[in-house]
Design an enzyme around this catalytic site. Structure first.
Site, PDB file in Angstrom:
ATOM      1  CD  GLU A 152      -2.793  -7.006  11.140  1.00 15.40           C
ATOM      2  OE1 GLU A 152      -3.577  -6.151  10.685  1.00 15.40           O
ATOM      3  OE2 GLU A 152      -3.026  -7.664  12.182  1.00 15.40           O
ATOM      4  CG  ASP A 166     -17.172  -5.747   8.960  1.00 14.46           C
ATOM      5  OD1 ASP A 166     -17.441  -5.336   7.816  1.00 14.46           O
ATOM      6  OD2 ASP A 166     -18.028  -6.191   9.749  1.00 14.46           O
ATOM      7  CE1 TYR A 167      -7.934  -6.171  12.903  1.00 14.94           C
ATOM      8  CE2 TYR A 167      -6.966  -7.330  11.034  1.00 14.94           C
ATOM      9  CZ  TYR A 167      -6.816  -6.604  12.206  1.00 14.94           C
ATOM     10  OH  TYR A 167      -5.560  -6.317  12.668  1.00 14.94           O
ATOM     11  CG  HIS A 168      -8.791  -9.224   6.608  1.00 12.91           C
ATOM     12  ND1 HIS A 168      -7.440  -9.061   6.755  1.00 12.91           N
ATOM     13  CD2 HIS A 168      -9.136 -10.321   7.342  1.00 12.91           C
ATOM     14  CE1 HIS A 168      -6.963 -10.011   7.547  1.00 12.91           C
ATOM     15  NE2 HIS A 168      -7.964 -10.787   7.915  1.00 12.91           N
ATOM     16  NE  ARG A 199      -8.311  -1.900   9.994  1.00 13.51           N
ATOM     17  CZ  ARG A 199      -9.460  -1.843   9.299  1.00 13.51           C
ATOM     18  NH1 ARG A 199      -9.870  -2.912   8.615  1.00 13.51           N
ATOM     19  NH2 ARG A 199     -10.202  -0.765   9.313  1.00 13.51           N
TER      20      ARG A 199
END
Length: 262
Positions: A152, A166-168, A199
């Site tokens: 972000e 995976d984060y997105h 996150r």
């Protein structure tokens, strides 16, 4: 924090547990020598006489000329860093010492060389610790991670586990994500990492800092920052803080276990 940033802007990375000494003009020109980190005297590639190798090249070359005696990630990160810095100093002297010994015809000429030395040291320090961690993660079986993932606000945390993809991925559980920030010294800089990955609820911060006060540690804990410190440095911390630190091995084992149960 301002004082630390000023000093490091002039002389490059200040390595915890070491000292610098020299005249003020030489110290802040980036020519000061460490009191306990002498250059190595190993055989280096002949091509390095023609150009200054990158941090990645220097670190990749370490196993060719140094035998690492330690067996845990916590001990190895310190041993690898010490040897890398000695090798860096050897290469630096190869390229710079003859120029310094020759002398300078003007202040401008002196400052040009000094700035070159200082900038190279700062460039090295910015990535060195992260590269060592990448090597150790893979060596000890933590192979899934992303570096400099854009999050972000175009932030770039040092490490995201298991991956940037995976984060997105909105379907990937938040509780299975990990972020590791890396700072040689944290001081007040630890606050810079708080909003790098929205996150991730609990942030891990790896540092070589030799101790923080109980008050500062309490502030970190209140901000959901977990301090990861190599085991040999734990003795430098107050008793009330020491028992709450994570070792590098703890972090590796925990992060691998989370991925296994995904």
């Amino acid at each position: 924090m301002e004082e630390e940033d000023f000093v490091e802007s002039k002389i490059g990375e200040v390595i915890p547990g070491t000292s610098l000494f020299d005249r003020g003009d030489r110290l802040f020109a980036g020519f000061a020598a460490g009191s306990d980190k002498e250059p190595s005297h190993v055989v280096i590639p002949r091509l390095w006489e023609d150009y200054f190798p990158s941090g990645e090249e220097i670190i990749d070359y370490l196993p060719s000329v140094f035998r690492f005696g330690k067996t845990t990630p916590d001990e190895l990160i310190i041993e690898r860093r010490d040897n890398e810095y000695k090798l860096f100093r050897q290469i630096e002297e190869l390229h710079i010492l003859h120029r310094v010994q020759k002398g300078f015809d003007s202040v401008d000429e002196f400052m040009q060389v000094a700035n070159s030395v200082s900038n190279r040291r700062k460039s090295r320090s910015g990535r060195s610790l992260e590269i060592h961690l990448e090597h150790l993660f893979r060596q000890f079986g933590l192979e899934e991670f992303s570096t400099q993932c854009r999050t972000e606000g175009n932030k770039r945390p040092d490490f995201i586990f298991p991956s940037c993809a995976d984060y997105h991925d909105p379907a990937f559980p938040d509780q299975n994500l990990r972020m590791l920030a890396v700072k040689t010294t944290c001081k007040d800089r630890w606050r810079q990492v708080l909003n790098e990955a929205n996150r991730v609820g609990s942030i891990h911060l790896f540092t070589l800092q030799e101790g923080v006060s109980p008050h500062q540690f309490a502030e970190m804990k209140d901000a959901n920052v977990k301090l990861v410190v190599p085991k040999p440095l734990h003795a430098k911390y107050p008793d009330t803080v020491r028992e709450k630190l994570m070792t590098l091995n703890d972090f590796i084992v925990e992060t691998k276990d989370i991925r296994r149960h995904t």
